[in-house]
Design an enzyme around this catalytic site. Structure first.
Site, PDB file in Angstrom:
ATOM      1  N   PHE A  36      -6.615   0.727  10.742  1.00 47.94           N
ATOM      2  CA  PHE A  36      -6.418  -0.702  10.968  1.00 47.94           C
ATOM      3  C   PHE A  36      -6.305  -1.036  12.447  1.00 47.94           C
ATOM      4  CE2 PHE A  36      -4.398  -2.375   6.794  1.00 47.94           C
ATOM      5  CZ  PHE A  36      -5.662  -2.697   6.332  1.00 47.94           C
ATOM      6  N   ARG A  37      -5.490  -0.225  13.165  1.00 43.41           N
ATOM      7  CA  ARG A  37      -5.036  -0.702  14.470  1.00 43.41           C
ATOM      8  C   ARG A  37      -5.690  -0.048  15.679  1.00 43.41           C
ATOM      9  NH1 ARG A  37      -1.275  -1.062  10.787  1.00 43.41           N
ATOM     10  NH2 ARG A  37      -0.178  -3.047  10.548  1.00 43.41           N
ATOM     11  N   GLN A  54       0.098   6.578   2.761  1.00 41.25           N
ATOM     12  CA  GLN A  54      -0.156   5.136   2.765  1.00 41.25           C
ATOM     13  C   GLN A  54      -1.639   4.899   2.523  1.00 41.25           C
ATOM     14  OE1 GLN A  54       2.127   3.125   6.239  1.00 41.25           O
ATOM     15  NE2 GLN A  54       1.812   5.229   6.857  1.00 41.25           N
ATOM     16  N   HIS A 109       0.773   2.906  -1.225  1.00 36.85           N
ATOM     17  CA  HIS A 109      -0.013   1.672  -1.121  1.00 36.85           C
ATOM     18  C   HIS A 109      -1.183   1.641  -2.097  1.00 36.85           C
ATOM     19  CE1 HIS A 109       1.585   0.895   3.238  1.00 36.85           C
ATOM     20  NE2 HIS A 109       2.454   0.572   2.314  1.00 36.85           N
ATOM     21  N   CYS A 153      -6.515  -9.195 -21.535  1.00 32.33           N
ATOM     22  CA  CYS A 153      -5.619 -10.360 -21.499  1.00 32.33           C
ATOM     23  C   CYS A 153      -6.159 -11.510 -20.653  1.00 32.33           C
ATOM     24  CB  CYS A 153      -4.243  -9.936 -20.983  1.00 32.33           C
ATOM     25  SG  CYS A 153      -4.241  -9.575 -19.234  1.00 32.33           S
ATOM     26  N   SER A 172       0.039   7.685  11.544  1.00 30.90           N
ATOM     27  CA  SER A 172       0.495   6.354  11.141  1.00 30.90           C
ATOM     28  C   SER A 172       1.119   5.666  12.338  1.00 30.90           C
ATOM     29  CB  SER A 172       1.524   6.454  10.014  1.00 30.90           C
ATOM     30  OG  SER A 172       2.052   5.160   9.743  1.00 30.90           O
ATOM     31  N   ASN A 200       0.669  11.739  16.228  1.00 40.56           N
ATOM     32  CA  ASN A 200      -0.161  10.538  16.309  1.00 40.56           C
ATOM     33  C   ASN A 200      -0.752  10.448  17.707  1.00 40.56           C
ATOM     34  OD1 ASN A 200      -0.924   8.241  14.611  1.00 40.56           O
ATOM     35  ND2 ASN A 200       0.036   6.945  16.159  1.00 40.56           N
TER      36      ASN A 200
HETATM   37  P1  NAD Z   1      -2.629   2.212  11.365  1.00 42.31           P
HETATM   38  O1  NAD Z   1      -4.073   1.823  11.525  1.00 42.31           O
HETATM   39  O2  NAD Z   1      -1.606   1.189  11.633  1.00 42.31           O
HETATM   40  O3  NAD Z   1      -2.292   3.438  12.333  1.00 42.31           O
HETATM   41  C1  NAD Z   1      -3.118   4.553  12.422  1.00 42.31           C
HETATM   42  C2  NAD Z   1      -2.607   5.379  13.603  1.00 42.31           C
HETATM   43  O4  NAD Z   1      -3.352   6.590  13.625  1.00 42.31           O
HETATM   44  C3  NAD Z   1      -2.809   4.691  14.943  1.00 42.31           C
HETATM   45  O5  NAD Z   1      -1.586   4.694  15.663  1.00 42.31           O
HETATM   46  C4  NAD Z   1      -3.880   5.542  15.637  1.00 42.31           C
HETATM   47  O6  NAD Z   1      -3.658   5.681  17.027  1.00 42.31           O
HETATM   48  C5  NAD Z   1      -3.713   6.884  14.952  1.00 42.31           C
HETATM   49  N1  NAD Z   1      -4.937   7.689  14.857  1.00 42.31           N
HETATM   50  C6  NAD Z   1      -6.153   7.294  14.400  1.00 42.31           C
HETATM   51  N2  NAD Z   1      -7.005   8.336  14.363  1.00 42.31           N
HETATM   52  C7  NAD Z   1      -6.319   9.414  14.858  1.00 42.31           C
HETATM   53  C8  NAD Z   1      -6.651  10.770  15.089  1.00 42.31           C
HETATM   54  N3  NAD Z   1      -7.864  11.250  14.806  1.00 42.31           N
HETATM   55  N4  NAD Z   1      -5.700  11.582  15.611  1.00 42.31           N
HETATM   56  C9  NAD Z   1      -4.458  11.115  15.920  1.00 42.31           C
HETATM   57  N5  NAD Z   1      -4.083   9.839  15.695  1.00 42.31           N
HETATM   58  C10 NAD Z   1      -4.994   9.004  15.179  1.00 42.31           C
HETATM   59  O7  NAD Z   1      -2.477   2.860   9.929  1.00 42.31           O
HETATM   60  P2  NAD Z   1      -1.189   3.020   8.999  1.00 42.31           P
HETATM   61  O8  NAD Z   1       0.022   3.309   9.798  1.00 42.31           O
HETATM   62  O9  NAD Z   1      -1.613   3.908   7.907  1.00 42.31           O
HETATM   63  O10 NAD Z   1      -0.955   1.554   8.380  1.00 42.31           O
HETATM   64  C11 NAD Z   1      -1.996   0.738   7.992  1.00 42.31           C
HETATM   65  C12 NAD Z   1      -2.198   0.480   6.498  1.00 42.31           C
HETATM   66  O11 NAD Z   1      -3.600   0.502   6.349  1.00 42.31           O
HETATM   67  C13 NAD Z   1      -1.717   1.531   5.549  1.00 42.31           C
HETATM   68  O12 NAD Z   1      -0.810   0.941   4.753  1.00 42.31           O
HETATM   69  C14 NAD Z   1      -2.924   1.934   4.686  1.00 42.31           C
HETATM   70  O13 NAD Z   1      -2.678   1.587   3.348  1.00 42.31           O
HETATM   71  C15 NAD Z   1      -4.053   1.049   5.126  1.00 42.31           C
HETATM   72  N6  NAD Z   1      -5.337   1.726   5.435  1.00 42.31           N
HETATM   73  C16 NAD Z   1      -5.718   2.844   4.763  1.00 42.31           C
HETATM   74  C17 NAD Z   1      -6.917   3.479   5.081  1.00 42.31           C
HETATM   75  C18 NAD Z   1      -7.319   4.706   4.306  1.00 42.31           C
HETATM   76  O14 NAD Z   1      -6.962   4.837   3.127  1.00 42.31           O
HETATM   77  N7  NAD Z   1      -8.023   5.643   4.920  1.00 42.31           N
HETATM   78  C19 NAD Z   1      -7.719   2.971   6.105  1.00 42.31           C
HETATM   79  C20 NAD Z   1      -7.306   1.804   6.782  1.00 42.31           C
HETATM   80  C21 NAD Z   1      -6.098   1.185   6.438  1.00 42.31           C
END
Ligand code: NAD
Length: 248
Positions: A35-36, A101, A121, A157, A195, A220
């Protein structure tokens, strides 16, 4: 950095009951955007929250459009080095549970038994009726939606059908949250991996483990708000880091 990796590896070796907690960052190396991060999903779309999904047919249509647009990426994704390093520790009997998540099913695909993966999630590989919780396959939804974007309804339903994921504003799954907290309390080592640790209440789970006496390691690429509570923070790439510390 090397000292941190050695410390990480020693923590893993010394532990008998590791609990893993993953976020979208573990799946970026499988080609699924998080996401971020820059280029992540939030730069493309504002998330549709649960109340909007319930209130607006257009929001539901948009949500299915996005789901089917992501489908080619999700259905092709396979577990990467990070998932596999975790599953090798699991095969050695060192991992009690994987709390995730993520909604992509890649921990299960890497060899972790369904019952040991706690999806806080939900899961995007199928859909559910929001009223009677009947499971609905994505193929069924796709077929209905392909006819002029008709919204799917439950065959039992008539309720609203949604992917089996938890959207912002949607109540958390009670059983999964209880299981996640119990696993966190019983861990001797808790690894929070990939995360941003800003999505609550999931981001409380690492602190539950820490407060119950577990060592807490955060892996991370970027800092997180929980770094100050951790016994060790490793800022690095997940695949290579986990591969390194689990092989030592
Ligand atoms: P987030 O996007 O907020 O954070 C991901 C973190 O991972 C970031 O801080 C980023 O810097 C780090 N990151 C990314 N790739 C990396 C790597 N190769 N090595 C080290 N660090 C790395 O994600 P979040 O905390 O999981 O929260 C977002 C929500 O988005 C979750 O609740 C989830 O349900 C959902 N989501 C899930 C997926 C999936 O299932 N793959 C994808 C996108 C979003």
């Amino acid at each position: 950095m090397e000292a941190d990796l050695d410390k990480f590896s020693k923590f893993v070796k010394d532990s008998r009951s590791i609990v893993i907690f993953t976020g979208a960052g573990i799946s970026t190396e499988s080609g699924i955007p998080d996401f971020r991060s820059p280029g992540g999903l939030w730069e493309k779309h504002r998330p549709i929250d649960f109340s909007e999904f319930l209130a607006s047919e257009e929001a539901r249509r948009e949500s299915w459009r996005r789901k089917f647009a992501m489908e080619p990426v999700l259905s092709k994704a396979t577990p990467n080095k990070g998932h596999m390093a975790i599953s090798s520790l699991y095969a050695q009997g060192k991992i009690a549970a994987v709390i995730t998540q993520n909604i992509d099913g890649l921990h299960q695909a890497s060899g972790i038994e369904e019952e040991d993966v706690i999806e806080v999630h939900g899961n995007t590989t199928y859909a559910k009726c929001l009223n009677c919780h009947e499971r609905v396959s994505l193929d069924e939804v796709r077929e209905v939606f392909s006819i002029e974007e008709t919204l799917p309804t439950c065959g039992h339903c008539g309720g609203i059908v949604k992917t089996a994921t938890i959207s912002f504003g949607q109540p958390m799954p009670v059983m999964e949250m209880r299981r996640a907290e119990a696993a966190a309390q019983a861990a001797d080592l808790f690894l929070a991996i990939g995360s941003s640790l800003v999505v609550y209440p999931a981001a409380d789970i690492p602190l539950v483990a820490k407060q119950a006496g577990a060592r807490l390691v955060i892996l991370n690429r970027e800092p997180t708000p929980l770094d100050r509570f951790a016994d060790l923070v490793v800022q690095g790439e997940i695949g290579e880091t986990l591969e390194y510390v689990t092989k030592l």
